[in-house]
Design an enzyme around this catalytic site. Sequence first.
Site, short mmCIF file in Angstrom:
data_model
loop_
_atom_site.label_atom_id
_atom_site.label_comp_id
_atom_site.label_asym_id
_atom_site.label_seq_id
_atom_site.Cartn_x
_atom_site.Cartn_y
_atom_site.Cartn_z
N ILE A 25 0.86 -1.18 0.00
CA ILE A 25 0.00 0.00 0.00
C ILE A 25 0.89 1.22 0.00
O ILE A 25 1.63 1.47 0.95
CB ILE A 25 -0.94 0.02 1.22
CG1 ILE A 25 -1.81 -1.25 1.21
CG2 ILE A 25 -1.81 1.27 1.22
CD1 ILE A 25 -2.85 -1.31 2.29
N MET A 31 2.79 3.23 -3.41
CA MET A 31 3.85 2.89 -4.37
C MET A 31 4.70 4.11 -4.69
O MET A 31 4.80 4.53 -5.84
CB MET A 31 3.22 2.32 -5.65
CG MET A 31 2.78 0.88 -5.50
SD MET A 31 4.17 -0.28 -5.45
CE MET A 31 4.56 -0.31 -7.21
N GLY A 32 5.29 4.68 -3.65
CA GLY A 32 6.27 5.74 -3.89
C GLY A 32 7.61 5.09 -4.26
O GLY A 32 7.65 3.97 -4.77
N ARG A 89 -2.90 5.83 -5.16
CA ARG A 89 -3.99 6.78 -5.20
C ARG A 89 -4.37 7.09 -6.64
O ARG A 89 -5.53 7.21 -6.96
CB ARG A 89 -3.58 8.08 -4.48
CG ARG A 89 -4.61 8.46 -3.45
CD ARG A 89 -4.26 9.69 -2.67
NE ARG A 89 -2.82 10.00 -2.67
CZ ARG A 89 -2.25 10.74 -1.73
NH1 ARG A 89 -2.98 11.20 -0.74
NH2 ARG A 89 -0.97 11.02 -1.77
N VAL A 92 13.96 2.47 10.84
CA VAL A 92 15.13 3.09 11.45
C VAL A 92 16.40 2.69 10.70
O VAL A 92 16.69 1.50 10.55
CB VAL A 92 15.29 2.69 12.93
CG1 VAL A 92 16.52 3.37 13.54
CG2 VAL A 92 14.04 3.04 13.73
N GLY A 111 17.35 2.51 7.65
CA GLY A 111 17.25 1.85 6.35
C GLY A 111 18.03 0.56 6.19
O GLY A 111 17.60 -0.50 6.64
N LYS A 146 13.65 8.27 15.74
CA LYS A 146 14.34 6.99 15.61
C LYS A 146 14.95 6.57 16.95
O LYS A 146 14.90 5.40 17.32
CB LYS A 146 15.41 7.09 14.53
CG LYS A 146 14.83 7.21 13.12
CD LYS A 146 15.88 7.60 12.10
CE LYS A 146 15.29 7.65 10.69
NZ LYS A 146 16.19 8.34 9.73
#
Lengths: 448, 448
Positions: free
Chosen positions: B19, B21-22, B55, B142, B144, B215
Amino acid sequence: MNATPTKQKSPDRTNVAIIGMGTVGAGVAQLLIDHGDRTARHAGKTIWLSKAVVRDLSKPRGIELPEGVLTDSIDDVLNDPEIDVVIQLMGGLSPAREVMLRAMEAGKDIVTANKALLAEHGAELFTRARELGRSIAFEAAVAGGIPIIANISQCLSANQIESLEGILNGTSNFIVSQMDEKGAGYDETVKRAQELGYAEADPAMDVDGTDAAQKLAILSHLAFGATVDWRDIPRQGIDGLDPADLVYARQLGYRIKLLATARLVDGELELSVAPTLVAIGTPMAEVRDAFNAIRVVGDAVGPVFYHGLGAGQMPTASAVVADVIDTAVGRTPITFETLEYFSAERPPRTAQRDVDRLRGRYYLRLRVANDPGTLAAIAGVLSNQSISIASVIQHEPKSKDEASSSDNTVPLVIMTHEASEGAASRATTDIEALPAISGSVVRMPVRA
Amino acid sequence: MNATPTKQKSPDRTNVAIIGMGTVGAGVAQLLIDHGDRTARHAGKTIWLSKAVVRDLSKPRGIELPEGVLTDSIDDVLNDPEIDVVIQLMGGLSPAREVMLRAMEAGKDIVTANKALLAEHGAELFTRARELGRSIAFEAAVAGGIPIIANISQCLSANQIESLEGILNGTSNFIVSQMDEKGAGYDETVKRAQELGYAEADPAMDVDGTDAAQKLAILSHLAFGATVDWRDIPRQGIDGLDPADLVYARQLGYRIKLLATARLVDGELELSVAPTLVAIGTPMAEVRDAFNAIRVVGDAVGPVFYHGLGAGQMPTASAVVADVIDTAVGRTPITFETLEYFSAERPPRTAQRDVDRLRGRYYLRLRVANDPGTLAAIAGVLSNQSISIASVIQHEPKSKDEASSSDNTVPLVIMTHEASEGAASRATTDIEALPAISGSVVRMPVRA
């Protein structure tokens, strides 16, 4: 908390036994007994030390065990159906191998720190474990306090690992770091490392690259699906390292580290263990003393660098107890079943590349006649092998001693551009055959 | 491989939906679709991308999805009982929170990268997940590409973590590194970072310490069992950092890094986010550009240092897909159930220490009147707060401009010995009140 070891098998408790109460065994016992709250919090249940098997009951171990825990009979563990996990901390290959097989046949899952045993008998032991529906956890076998096994097997599982390089032997790194910092010779530094407990009485396996090669073989299997006999890894140790090379390396912007390397090139695996020039300013060059470090490059994650203590009582015990918790809660069995390490049904995904084809830059140091034609002759040999020179250090003789040395030679240091190991090796032989060359050529790979 | 998305629930396959899709979503889809063999090998079954919710269906995403995968209806996911795992990559707090709750209510396990959502609503979301028997995995939230969540939760589980410090914001580190290397000013460097895509159009949350504090709040919960509102973490950003401080720091043997720190002191947790002087020669000082790094000290394992890319499409996708695999094979549910993060029934194990009591060394820079009595006055103020001076840099005015500057002031840099934050803060106020002082005092903590 562990004072009344009444036996009971319950979902609230996993009973474990340690076989082999050396330094690491005592550390593991200490964590399990003194910090039961901590392990219980992470396991969601009690991890209970039921037995600790030793050869000699009378030997002092610096740890107070609850009554009934210490025994000199392995059968006390194997015949106890309430013990689920055996922490196998015997060193060497035999009887460690037989004990591990018997423990699995008796229904125990295994946690071990015995790297040599896995490097020699991994395929047999893992296959047998799968047949018996048991698991083997071995985080402590490679790089002690750095959780590299879990990181490769789980955390980086979305990646094709492209390369892996590491300082995997703390003894060697301690010796090289000390030589570098203090400008001391190899022999005196080894002696100092032995006095400080950083090197064994016979440090051969550590300093000749064997230990690093065994660890690299295990990591190569996990990261690349390669089945590698550690003896097939080209390896060179730090034994006999000349302090002069540390000085020249520094002038060129590098430090020397005993680096174990695995790199995927055109679908094949380049493997090597060798003293290597590592560029100053990179994290790997700053790894000092008995620390280990590993740099993994994945195609998605990019480079990930790990740095920690590679050995020692408590760092190793930390890895062992994490494995015990993972086994008790059920994570290890899942991972073990899924990944099918050393499975005959999963043929190796990657083959080892022929040594001659490994590519890289090289550092060469030699003593040459202080004559005008010498450098031209050497450059000619390198050129014959299609090797270009990146930089040269040749000072004028610094002292009268040097100038008037009986053989009239001076040191010459050459950094090459990229070349194949085969070409570099042939060039080295040819250079050594030149009349202007005195003695042999020191040759080491270079990492950017 | 993913071309015919017929639906079936089987032990050989886990169906997942994305959910949002950036950039990261597209990276995750790419790993799942293009590298299905890899995920299958690590999961022991196929990980199948069933749906990707967006979207705007017409927006280009740089990735080819099999027919029927792309949808603009979340209900397509929630109402599909064959989808087991929802990869929640919507940013922001709402409707991300509501969507996550609905997905869990529909029986889905969650994998997310939304750090802000967990920092704000972690307790609610985790509690609800437990009520529903679902799990939430959040490695990507946190640092990546650095698998710090798994490392703290599993790999270091035998340890009492004693301290944790890290460079957790890549944008800030990129800016500070560039200023340091190029001697450039803050504003022009931010502009350059924006052009290169290392900083958002509005980088406020990155450079003012908010992102790092969120973080740190999450890591503090995992490592110390503390329940911390990130707003309660004393924080200072790198916004407005003066290049002069980078130069003075280097003269003193340090680099400046935006460091997030959590330290256990007398059973209480010291937390802070601040530009900090970090000693050159330590791995932390060598962390450059957009890299992240975390140093964890455990009582058994000692220091473990992690270094990798903290953000970006594929490093983040690597963490997300590892979580998906862990969820599909069953490791995440075990960990989630065992550790009971943010559980109301597990009261915080550690309380946050009062800011005034944090202890450390400090760097102070100020402009002072070029008069003989000034240093004595400042030393007197510090002495009143029981703060000793470790070193001082005060050059003679270098240029005529400096000497003849209208206010006749010169820069003064002081490194203190250890002091409490309260004392340092009071001293700063008192120094600023001295008539010989021009402007305000720059103050930063120092790490050995």
